[in-house]
Design an enzyme around this catalytic site. Structure first.
Site, short mmCIF file in Angstrom:
data_model
loop_
_atom_site.label_atom_id
_atom_site.label_comp_id
_atom_site.label_asym_id
_atom_site.label_seq_id
_atom_site.Cartn_x
_atom_site.Cartn_y
_atom_site.Cartn_z
CE LYS A 143 -4.11 -2.10 2.06
NZ LYS A 143 -5.02 -1.98 3.52
CB SER A 175 -1.92 0.78 8.09
OG SER A 175 -2.33 -0.05 9.48
CG ASP A 176 -3.95 -5.08 5.29
OD1 ASP A 176 -4.81 -4.48 4.66
OD2 ASP A 176 -4.00 -6.19 5.77
CD GLN A 177 -6.98 -3.84 12.80
OE1 GLN A 177 -8.26 -3.77 12.49
NE2 GLN A 177 -6.30 -3.47 13.94
N GLY A 190 -0.39 -4.78 10.39
CA GLY A 190 0.81 -4.27 9.73
C GLY A 190 1.27 -2.84 9.47
#
Length: 194
Positions: free
Chosen positions: A52, A68-70, A105
């Site tokens: 991203k 960011s990733d979750q 992340g």
């Protein structure tokens, strides 16, 4: 000094980043979020956060870009957004009395220098035992259909928990600010004097 970009359209991540009072812009990253075969949760969120951030480098060539990733993991399985009330009730019934782990992340990419910093922050949510009526009432009141795990910790979801464990409570909402501040300082951008 490079300007700050949040590679997200999430209103929750935007609100969290606004806490740091650093001017920033939001931009939608163009990333395929499909997990790779056999990809572990930590690796998935790390890869997606990095992708991203780096996906916006051509558009923002002299910037610090936050990705960011979750994901939410229960009993070793990734739990997505329920999208329906029935699925939300099922997810909450499964979480009742259990521990749900969120992996977030985080990537900070300096598009001018090519320097990349990454981190994965885990956060454990200990659910109390929930009755069917409590689950029904919660889903009816909060409508958590677009939330991984079927709850909003920043809202009424807090009433579902026994306790929370993690380094940074912001991680649960989607952006670990403590880790981000450390990364920003390494890039000579201190939120206290920006």
């Amino acid at each position: 000094m490079p300007r700050l970009i949040l590679a997200s359209t999430s209103p929750w991540r935007r609100a969290l980043l606004e806490k740091l009072t650093i001017p920033f812009e939001c931009a939608a990253p163009d990333v395929d979020e499909t997990p790779m075969p056999g990809e572990a949760p930590r690796q998935l969120v790390l890869r997606l956060a990095q992708a991203k951030a780096q996906s916006l480098a051509a558009r923002f060539p002299n910037h610090l870009i936050i990705g960011s990733d979750q994901i939410c993991v229960l009993d070793g399985e990734i739990t997505g957004k329920p999208l329906t009330e029935e699925k939300a009730r099922q997810q909450l019934a499964k979480a009742s009395g259990s521990i749900v782990t969120f992996y977030t992340g985080l990537a900070l990419y300096n598009s001018a220098s090519g320097h990349l910093q990454t981190e994965v922050e885990p956060f454990d949510v200990h659910f109390r035992h929930l009755s069917e009526a409590e689950i029904d009432d919660y889903v009816r009141k909060e409508h958590p259909l677009h939330c991984a795990g079927s709850f909003k910790s920043e809202g009424l979801g807090i009433a579902l928990f026994e306790r929370l464990e993690g380094r940074d409570p912001n991680t649960l909402i989607g952006l670990p600010l403590i880790a981000l501040c450390q990364m920003l300082r390494r890039e000579e951008m201190n939120p206290l004097n920006a």
